[in-house]
Write a protein that holds these residues in place. Sequence first.
Motif, mmCIF file in Angstrom:
data_model
loop_
_atom_site.group_PDB
_atom_site.id
_atom_site.type_symbol
_atom_site.label_atom_id
_atom_site.label_comp_id
_atom_site.label_asym_id
_atom_site.label_seq_id
_atom_site.Cartn_x
_atom_site.Cartn_y
_atom_site.Cartn_z
ATOM 1 N N ALA A 40 58.781 -34.795 32.735
ATOM 2 C CA ALA A 40 57.881 -34.840 31.856
ATOM 3 C C ALA A 40 57.595 -33.694 31.672
ATOM 4 O O ALA A 40 56.408 -33.395 30.601
ATOM 5 C CB ALA A 40 57.195 -35.932 32.703
ATOM 6 N N THR A 41 57.680 -32.814 32.734
ATOM 7 C CA THR A 41 56.510 -31.415 32.566
ATOM 8 C C THR A 41 57.406 -30.605 31.540
ATOM 9 O O THR A 41 56.692 -30.109 29.951
ATOM 10 C CB THR A 41 56.978 -30.415 33.314
ATOM 11 O OG1 THR A 41 56.417 -31.493 34.768
ATOM 12 C CG2 THR A 41 56.513 -29.386 33.925
ATOM 13 N N GLY A 42 58.626 -30.546 31.324
ATOM 14 C CA GLY A 42 59.603 -30.227 30.497
ATOM 15 C C GLY A 42 59.041 -30.664 28.347
ATOM 16 O O GLY A 42 58.915 -29.621 27.877
ATOM 17 N N ARG A 43 58.690 -32.421 28.575
ATOM 18 C CA ARG A 43 58.117 -32.934 28.258
ATOM 19 C C ARG A 43 56.634 -32.554 27.070
ATOM 20 O O ARG A 43 56.852 -32.222 25.703
ATOM 21 C CB ARG A 43 58.580 -34.141 28.075
ATOM 22 C CG ARG A 43 59.751 -35.284 27.712
ATOM 23 C CD ARG A 43 59.993 -36.271 27.927
ATOM 24 N NE ARG A 43 58.788 -37.166 28.279
ATOM 25 C CZ ARG A 43 58.757 -37.460 29.839
ATOM 26 N NH1 ARG A 43 60.106 -38.019 30.260
ATOM 27 N NH2 ARG A 43 58.135 -38.438 29.954
ATOM 28 N N VAL A 48 53.739 -29.412 23.196
ATOM 29 C CA VAL A 48 52.769 -28.122 22.882
ATOM 30 C C VAL A 48 53.687 -27.099 22.233
ATOM 31 O O VAL A 48 52.612 -26.512 21.301
ATOM 32 C CB VAL A 48 52.030 -27.487 23.806
ATOM 33 C CG1 VAL A 48 51.156 -28.720 24.655
ATOM 34 C CG2 VAL A 48 52.751 -26.809 25.586
ATOM 35 N N ARG A 49 54.809 -26.828 22.095
ATOM 36 C CA ARG A 49 55.305 -25.584 21.393
ATOM 37 C C ARG A 49 55.290 -26.550 19.537
ATOM 38 O O ARG A 49 54.628 -25.919 19.291
ATOM 39 C CB ARG A 49 56.338 -25.503 22.699
ATOM 40 C CG ARG A 49 56.393 -24.367 22.900
ATOM 41 C CD ARG A 49 57.751 -24.269 24.083
ATOM 42 N NE ARG A 49 57.917 -23.403 25.013
ATOM 43 C CZ ARG A 49 58.914 -23.219 26.066
ATOM 44 N NH1 ARG A 49 60.230 -24.046 25.824
ATOM 45 N NH2 ARG A 49 58.878 -22.104 26.944
ATOM 46 N N TRP A 256 44.413 -19.467 18.542
ATOM 47 C CA TRP A 256 44.656 -20.596 18.903
ATOM 48 C C TRP A 256 44.944 -21.536 19.696
ATOM 49 O O TRP A 256 46.755 -20.948 19.950
ATOM 50 C CB TRP A 256 43.855 -22.226 18.039
ATOM 51 C CG TRP A 256 43.065 -21.726 16.469
ATOM 52 C CD1 TRP A 256 41.882 -20.117 16.559
ATOM 53 C CD2 TRP A 256 43.174 -21.662 15.504
ATOM 54 N NE1 TRP A 256 41.216 -20.426 15.885
ATOM 55 C CE2 TRP A 256 42.035 -21.200 14.152
ATOM 56 C CE3 TRP A 256 43.793 -22.988 14.627
ATOM 57 C CZ2 TRP A 256 41.571 -21.543 13.384
ATOM 58 C CZ3 TRP A 256 43.908 -23.126 13.676
ATOM 59 C CH2 TRP A 256 42.375 -22.374 12.687
ATOM 60 N N THR A 257 45.085 -23.037 20.799
ATOM 61 C CA THR A 257 45.576 -22.499 21.720
ATOM 62 C C THR A 257 46.041 -23.965 21.689
ATOM 63 O O THR A 257 45.093 -25.108 21.858
ATOM 64 C CB THR A 257 44.792 -22.424 23.513
ATOM 65 O OG1 THR A 257 45.220 -21.070 23.331
ATOM 66 C CG2 THR A 257 46.170 -23.010 24.683
ATOM 67 N N VAL A 258 47.107 -24.700 21.569
ATOM 68 C CA VAL A 258 47.029 -26.323 22.067
ATOM 69 C C VAL A 258 47.550 -26.450 23.607
ATOM 70 O O VAL A 258 48.493 -26.049 24.261
ATOM 71 C CB VAL A 258 48.978 -26.524 21.490
ATOM 72 C CG1 VAL A 258 48.847 -27.859 21.541
ATOM 73 C CG2 VAL A 258 48.639 -25.955 19.826
ATOM 74 N N ALA A 259 47.082 -27.912 24.018
ATOM 75 C CA ALA A 259 46.873 -27.961 25.405
ATOM 76 C C ALA A 259 47.140 -29.788 25.790
ATOM 77 O O ALA A 259 46.685 -30.165 24.051
ATOM 78 C CB ALA A 259 45.755 -27.387 25.454
ATOM 79 N N ALA A 260 47.953 -29.847 26.238
ATOM 80 C CA ALA A 260 48.648 -31.112 26.142
ATOM 81 C C ALA A 260 48.866 -31.408 28.276
ATOM 82 O O ALA A 260 49.216 -31.080 28.659
ATOM 83 C CB ALA A 260 49.678 -31.330 25.910
ATOM 84 N N GLY A 261 48.629 -32.898 27.884
ATOM 85 C CA GLY A 261 48.620 -33.393 29.637
ATOM 86 C C GLY A 261 48.739 -35.082 29.578
ATOM 87 O O GLY A 261 48.736 -35.651 28.338
ATOM 88 N N ILE A 262 49.825 -35.233 30.739
ATOM 89 C CA ILE A 262 50.082 -36.218 31.268
ATOM 90 C C ILE A 262 49.652 -36.555 32.432
ATOM 91 O O ILE A 262 49.132 -36.214 33.100
ATOM 92 C CB ILE A 262 51.376 -36.564 30.804
ATOM 93 C CG1 ILE A 262 51.998 -38.927 30.673
ATOM 94 C CG2 ILE A 262 52.044 -36.203 31.756
ATOM 95 C CD1 ILE A 262 53.494 -38.845 30.433
#
Length: 500
Positions: A40-43, A48-49, A256-262
Amino acid sequence: MPKLSLPVRLTLLVAGTTLPLILFAGSIVLHDYQVARNEATGRVLDTVRSVRLVVDAEVQRMTGGLQVLALSRSFRDGSFDEFRRGASGFLAQYGEGGLLVVTDREGRELFSSQTENKDRPSGDNRKVVQKVFASKAPQYSDLFMDAVSNRLILTIEVPVMRDGEVLYGISFSPPMSMFQELIEKQRPDQRWILALLDGKGIVFARAPNLNEMFGKRATPSIYDYMFQKPEATLTTVSLEGIPLTGAYARSTLTGWTVAAGIAESSLIAPLWRNLAITSLIGGILLLTGLGFALRMAATIARGEMLHGLLIEELNHRVKNTMALLQAIAVQTFRSAKREEREKFEGRLVALAGAHNLLSEEMWKGSDLKDVLKRVLQPLLSNSDRIRMSGPDVPLSSRLAVVMSMIVHEIATNAAKYGALSNDVGTVRVDWELMTDSPKPKLRLIWTETGGPPVVAPVHRGFGSRLIERSARDQLGGEAIVDFLPCGVVYTLTCTLEDAR
């Protein structure tokens, strides 16, 4: 320590075999959880990439369109009519909400796609405009408040070049909904939080809850970290206070920054579910095993109780038989010599002693040392005169009885004629196991010293024949007697069998 009961032993056996299996299954569940968490961390990082590349591609497309507009001939003659037509076509690609402005070096607006007024106040993007004129390259702003629309916007700034110098700056404010649509398309599913942050960590696109979070700064756990590395994975907390497994990636093009989380709960929920299932199945197996163990214990206990009753009945009958034999002996030897009667009664007592010892062990056999102590008990009042040395040797019930009779005869001779017939003689009993044959053998040596002078007997009595024949016929070995001047030495060998 007290001996554990059969139900307790069976319960420990079942628990000892089942609990390790439950723990092993639990460790597999934990391992699978860790693997799923790493995946999940890798996903999240890959997401975000990917979103960063999509955003950069869209920004580059807008930048390219603005650079084409910067080549318009309107900037040569100072008329913006032709430029307005080109600007309209450019804005039509992005729908309503886009704003195109031309500014001079001081940030004053010379052209706006929304108004003819050239005296509009300049916004807070003056620093970005100055960077365009200084760097002669496109620039990308952070969120700032537009002075006319009174709303937060972003701008893409492109220089208009003439003869190697920056003549004007073209500023494009894309519709914020465009970034929101892009984020929502790239969001994997409803469990994810995906956001775009400007160079100062301010949210300008987010799924979900954009209306509540627009214009807010990222949580400290991301904000303090995002300026240290261009990208990373981390454990963080969302603006709503939800624990997340997150990642971010900062664009080298726009800053700019792309941030994501589960959500952590979505990762932990399968863990608890699998642990609960494992525990439930393990508990059922454990209870089933314990049920069978207790039932088996009850069955075995009933069998042991019946076996014990049979043994007690046997002991009772044997004791009655011994008493009857003793009574018969008294009557038979009434007219015989006292010595003959005592010999027979002694042998009968030795046989009864062996029987009592085996009865105490439920006829499962006995140890050689216990047999010797029971037979020699009448002679052990002075323990220094009889010494025993040897390893533990379990004897079967049959061997224990025969060995008792042989040792009784040897000890009787020693007490009457040998080392134990005076006050200074000693006896040493040593035994060892011999394993150089297919079946293990026992060698026992009875050594007498300090007794009266030894004289070999002329005639062999009943005791000598009993020792010799019992060793040969009952023990499968032999008995050798050496009448040495210092004392008699008996060497007894026999083949051992399972103690039962």
